[in-house]
Design an enzyme around this catalytic site. Structure first.
Site, PDB file in Angstrom:
ATOM      1  CB  SER A  96      14.505  38.837  42.300  1.00  0.00           C
ATOM      2  OG  SER A  96      14.391  40.106  42.327  1.00  0.00           O
ATOM      3  CG  ASP A 231      16.989  43.662  40.718  1.00  0.00           C
ATOM      4  OD1 ASP A 231      16.872  44.362  39.869  1.00  0.00           O
ATOM      5  OD2 ASP A 231      15.919  42.678  41.016  1.00  0.00           O
ATOM      6  CG  ASP A 233      15.854  39.345  37.853  1.00  0.00           C
ATOM      7  OD1 ASP A 233      15.904  40.920  39.090  1.00  0.00           O
ATOM      8  OD2 ASP A 233      15.370  39.351  37.512  1.00  0.00           O
ATOM      9  CG  ASP A 235      12.691  42.470  37.818  1.00  0.00           C
ATOM     10  OD1 ASP A 235      13.707  42.986  38.786  1.00  0.00           O
ATOM     11  OD2 ASP A 235      11.910  41.748  37.829  1.00  0.00           O
TER      12      ASP A 235
END
Length: 470
Positions: A96, A231, A233, A235
């Site tokens: 993340s 960010d 990844d 999400d």
């Protein structure tokens, strides 16, 4: 240095500790404890360590006789959308927003994110021997990103952002090319900015001052209507207005919910409380921090009221859609996992349709302002012990918050959230998956909220000690 930690947010740890054996252990436990449907869809972010970890996941699953659909590098919500549509499980290799020396795994069952019950079950199956089953097949399928993009083109239409100049802060986001494609697909003019081949840990909930200054400079130089990003990844969204001012994730959530015609909101207690003052929502349910808690609240709403137009969002902006919404050009199907594109596109499309700048839409909301940041290098047990003392000892709280107005309300839903008689709020909470202490604040003025966060992070550093090294 901390051992890898596992929870409903997934497995996270230092790359050097995410060995093939450890990764295989968690993959075996996942497929033993949870339904997988017909296959496991596999995705990854752009960290240098992600391809090797993804290969370890792929090998471990095939050794268990599980078929793998390798989707390559793509946003987590795109992977989840594709897997759920096909009734399959998914594993995303990502850390993340945390630094590149760390990484992790996110797990999805065919119905969506793993639950707390799934977490317990997976932990219970750790350490089991490999089944050494007949090798499952593996194939590559890069269509998930195309389906994710089509979701927004069909829902918003090719004129939704017509002629808007949108800066795309690409950095090392796995969605960096997708963001350009969706802006252009909706008729906007995309200006790619800040692409990096070195991983940059962008925490959309706690941007540093240098990044904020950079965004404002880009807006001025390029004459932008907004800047968007995510960010690592993808999400969590990041949106800045035409002046480069960040629109907080929970403000994006409220604007998105309003534009989609939602009538019930589920959001963590750390989110901006102004949503409770918005008359278009008949109910607001506050939860612990984390998408599993938001999803659980949304599912309860849907069970009690199947026709409810329920949505969820977190303070970081990740948005969950619990009903089929009517977009400007077509339906937008439910997606019960954190998404970055919907809370980026819905406010921008509304701004375009109404002829108002994004900042004007933000100003139309009840005026409460939030801020958040974190101090790193504090061991989790130290954070827990300190917070327990503040919760249990009024004198300790009075000492720590000495310069604030008297406290008027305590909320222990998740950590310690104190409302003071002047209306300001300070919320302290240790991170669940990193040696960090997070501080959230809310006030009637944006500057006041920022100063509260700075003040109490400084006090936490002084009281507990902190270093960037772990």
């Amino acid at each position: 240095m901390m051992a890898p930690k596992f929870g409903t947010s997934g497995l996270r740890g230092l790359v050097v500790e995410l060995t093939p054996d450890l990764v295989a252990d968690y993959c075996r436990a996942f497929v033993a404890a949870c339904p997988t449907g017909g296959a496991v869809h596999l995705g990854r972010d752009l960290r240098p360590s992600s391809p090797a970890i993804a290969q370890a996941v792929r090998a471990a699953l095939r050794d268990e006789g599980i078929s793998v659909i390798d989707c390559g590098a793509l946003p987590t919500p795109a992977l989840a959308l594709s897997a759920m549509a096909q009734g399959d499980a998914a594993i995303m290799v990502t850390g993340s927003h945390i630094p590149a020396d760390r990484n992790g795994l996110k797990f999805y069952v065919p119905s969506g994110e793993i639950s707390k019950a799934d977490e317990v079950a997976i932990n219970g199956h750790l350490g089991r021997a490999s089944a050494h089953a007949s090798s499952g097949f593996a194939r590559e399928d890069k269509s998930a990103t195309e389906g994710y993009l089509a979701r927004y083109i069909s829902g918003f239409g090719r004129d939704a952002l017509r002629d808007m100049r949108i800066g795309v802060y690409q950095h090392s986001s796995v969605a960096r090319d997708l963001m350009v494609a969706v802006v252009e697909g909706l008729g906007g003019v995309a200006i790619p900015l800040g692409r990096s081949e070195t991983f940059i840990p962008v925490d959309t909930e706690a941007l540093d001052e240098q990044t904020r200054t950079m965004l404002a400079g880009w807006c001025a130089v390029h004459g932008l209507d907004a800047i968007i990003s995510t960010d690592g990844d993808a999400d969590r969204p990041m949106v800045a207005d035409a002046n480069g001012r960040i629109v907080a994730g929970d403000v994006l959530g409220a604007l998105t919910a309003r534009s989609l015609g939602a009538d019930v909101i589920c959001t963590p207690v750390s989110s901006n409380s102004m949503v409770s003052e918005m008359s278009e929502f008949r109910a607001v349910h506050l939860t612990k921090i984390g998408s599993p808690f938001v999803i659980d609240a949304m599912e309860k709403v849907r069970a009690q009221s199947p026709d409810a137009r329920v949505v969820g969002y977190e303070a970081n902006g990740g948005f969950l859609l619990g009903f089929e919404a009517k977009g400007p050009a077509g339906p937008i199907a439910p997606l019960m996992t954190r998404d970055c594109l919907l809370p980026i596109l819905a406010p921008l499309a509304t701004a375009h349709a109404t002829g108002r700048p994004l900042a004007s839409l933000v100003a139309s909301l009840p005026q409460r302002f939030t801020a958040a940041d974190r101090v790193a290098g504090i061991p989790s047990e130290t954070s827990r012990d300190f917070l327990a003392k503040l919760i249990q000892d009024p004198a300790a709280r009075q000492s720590f918050f000495a310069v604030q107005a008297p406290e008027s309300q305590l909320d222990l839903t998740d950590g310690l959230r104190v409302r003071f008689e002047d209306g300001s709020i300070v919320h302290l909470r240790p991170s669940g998956n990193a040696p960090e202490f997070r501080c959230y604040a809310e006030a009637d003025l944006a500057d006041t909220a920022q100063k509260l966060v700075a003040r109490y992070l400084s006090k936490l550093r002084e009281t507990l000690g902190a270093s960037e090294a772990e």
